[in-house]
Design an enzyme around this catalytic site. Structure first.
Site, PDB file in Angstrom:
ATOM      1  N   GLU A 137       0.814  -1.217   0.000  1.00 46.65           N
ATOM      2  CA  GLU A 137       0.000   0.000   0.000  1.00 46.65           C
ATOM      3  C   GLU A 137       0.847   1.267   0.000  1.00 46.65           C
ATOM      4  OE1 GLU A 137      -2.842   0.326   3.209  1.00 46.65           O
ATOM      5  OE2 GLU A 137      -3.517   2.286   2.543  1.00 46.65           O
ATOM      6  N   LYS A 194      -2.473  -1.898  -3.196  1.00 46.43           N
ATOM      7  CA  LYS A 194      -3.510  -1.014  -2.635  1.00 46.43           C
ATOM      8  C   LYS A 194      -3.085   0.437  -2.808  1.00 46.43           C
ATOM      9  CE  LYS A 194      -6.042  -0.087   1.648  1.00 46.43           C
ATOM     10  NZ  LYS A 194      -6.719  -0.700   2.780  1.00 46.43           N
TER      11      LYS A 194
HETATM   12  P1  13P Z   1      -9.367   4.395   4.007  1.00 49.14           P
HETATM   13  O1  13P Z   1     -10.201   3.689   2.985  1.00 49.14           O
HETATM   14  O2  13P Z   1     -10.166   5.026   5.110  1.00 49.14           O
HETATM   15  O3  13P Z   1      -8.376   5.314   3.365  1.00 49.14           O
HETATM   16  O4  13P Z   1      -8.537   3.274   4.747  1.00 49.14           O
HETATM   17  C1  13P Z   1      -7.939   2.299   4.005  1.00 49.14           C
HETATM   18  C2  13P Z   1      -6.701   1.912   4.660  1.00 49.14           C
HETATM   19  O5  13P Z   1      -6.540   0.772   5.028  1.00 49.14           O
HETATM   20  C3  13P Z   1      -5.654   2.937   4.855  1.00 49.14           C
HETATM   21  O6  13P Z   1      -4.468   2.307   5.225  1.00 49.14           O
END
Ligand code: 13P
Length: 346
Positions: free
Chosen positions: A177, A219
């Site tokens: 991510e 992500k």
């Molecule tokens: P949000 O969808 O609230 O951005 O959170 C996703 C997430 O896991 C951020 O690390």
């Protein structure tokens, strides 16, 4: 071979329009969200909150994975069932956040480096024993005057790759991510440029560290304008910029891209995902969701820490997950929202 198992596990999470519920807010972050609504944050209230989502009837139709955090994965439901088992019983795969948070980066004012590599192999072994089968590590990139710096992007990409290597070694699907934050007044074009740079650096590092790309989930943020930008791009502009950037920088063997919501309004997050999937251009990966706030916020408002509101909160969560899952298939329609009030769980 382990790699094959990981490929299958990665695909299973997002099969048939399913996405991920990110329920991995740290105790600190969740406490902030609860106290902003005058809900007391205790071990029990946090458990009750998570249990509301995990026990929503039939949620496994739209949610393939849940990301937990350290406290939650060790907790039992109000009826004494480990929360991991509750999630498994829904046909949903449990995952775990394993980073230690984004910390101010030395020598890079205003920027962050995500920590948590020390001892990670041992923690992964423990989490595997507790039932987690995929993991998450979030890197944060800030857009600003002269930011991001190359050193911040490269350091975060390197940490993501080392995390992903440990995950695959230990039999976990890593969610990789890299989040380019929406904070600021930057344009959508600037977000596109930075997101492209970041993804390019991340995949270079993943390649360098011999990560099996078939066994990861990416992500990323969607390509959007900064929150304070005066020009609001259309849903179509966001969809086009996002798909264009991904097509340029994400190898086709990655099984799925699961977007974070990043503070977008929940309906807009659904509309953006749907518009991306509805574009005619080739999409070699599944495009789905791994939303935190966009999936939880309506239910949190309704629940308000009260037992008698759990069913109504679950109804709101079920509805949102259903819309997001339709969007992951490019089949969402705005009319689905108007029927929300009549929505029943079964
Ligand atoms: P949000 O969808 O609230 O951005 O959170 C996703 C997430 O896991 C951020 O690390």
């Amino acid at each position: 071979m382990m790699t094959t198992n990981l490929d299958e596990a990665a695909r299973a999470i997002v099969t048939g329009g399913k996405g991920i519920l990110a329920a991995d807010e740290t105790v600190r972050t969740l406490s902030k969200r609860l106290s902003a609504r005058s809900i007391e944050s205790t071990e029990d209230s946090r458990r009750d909150y998570r249990e509301m989502f995990f026990s929503t009837p039939d949620i496994g139709a739209f949610i393939g994975g849940v990301i937990m955090q350290d406290e939650t994965i060790r907790q039992k439901s109000s009826t004494g069932m480990p929360l991991v088992e509750l999630v498994n019983a829904q046909g949903v795969i449990p995952g775990i956040k394993v980073d230690d948070g984004a910390k101010p980066m030395a020598g890079a004012p205003g920027e962050y480096i995500t920590e948590g590599l020390d001892g990670l192999r041992g923690r992964l072994k423990e989490y595997y024993g507790l039932g987690a089968r995929f993991a998450k590590w979030r890197a944060v990139i800030v857009i600003g005057d002269g930011l991001p710096t190359r050193r911040c992007v490269v350091a975060n990409a390197h940490a993501l790759a080392r995390y992903a290597a440990l995950c695959q070694e230990q039999g976990f699907v890593p969610i990789v991510e890299p989040e380019v934050l929406m904070n600021g007044a930057h344009s959508i074009d600037r977000c596109e440029e930075v997101t492209g740079d970041v993804l390019q650096a991340v995949f270079a590092a993943l390649f360098e560290h011999r990560i099996s790309l078939e066994g990861i989930l990416l992500k990323p943020n969607m390509v959007v304008a900064g929150r304070e930008c005066s020009v609001k791009p259309s849903v179509d502009a966001v969809a086009q910029a996002t798909l264009r950037t991904l097509a340029r920088h994400v190898p086709a063997v990655v099984p799925a891209i699961v977007f974070l919501s990043g503070g977008q309004d929940h309906v807009l997050a659904t509309e953006h995902l749907n518009a991306i999937n509805a574009l005619p251009e080739p999409k070699p990966w599944k495009l789905s969701f791994s939303y935190g706030r966009a999936l939880q916020d309506e239910a949190l408002e309704i629940w308000h820490g009260k037992k008698e509101n759990v069913v109504a909160g679950q109804r709101a969560f079920y509805h949102r997950a259903k819309c997001d899952s339709a969007a992951a298939l490019g089949k969402y329609q705005r009319t689905m929202e108007t029927s929300a009030t009549e929505a029943t769980i079964h």
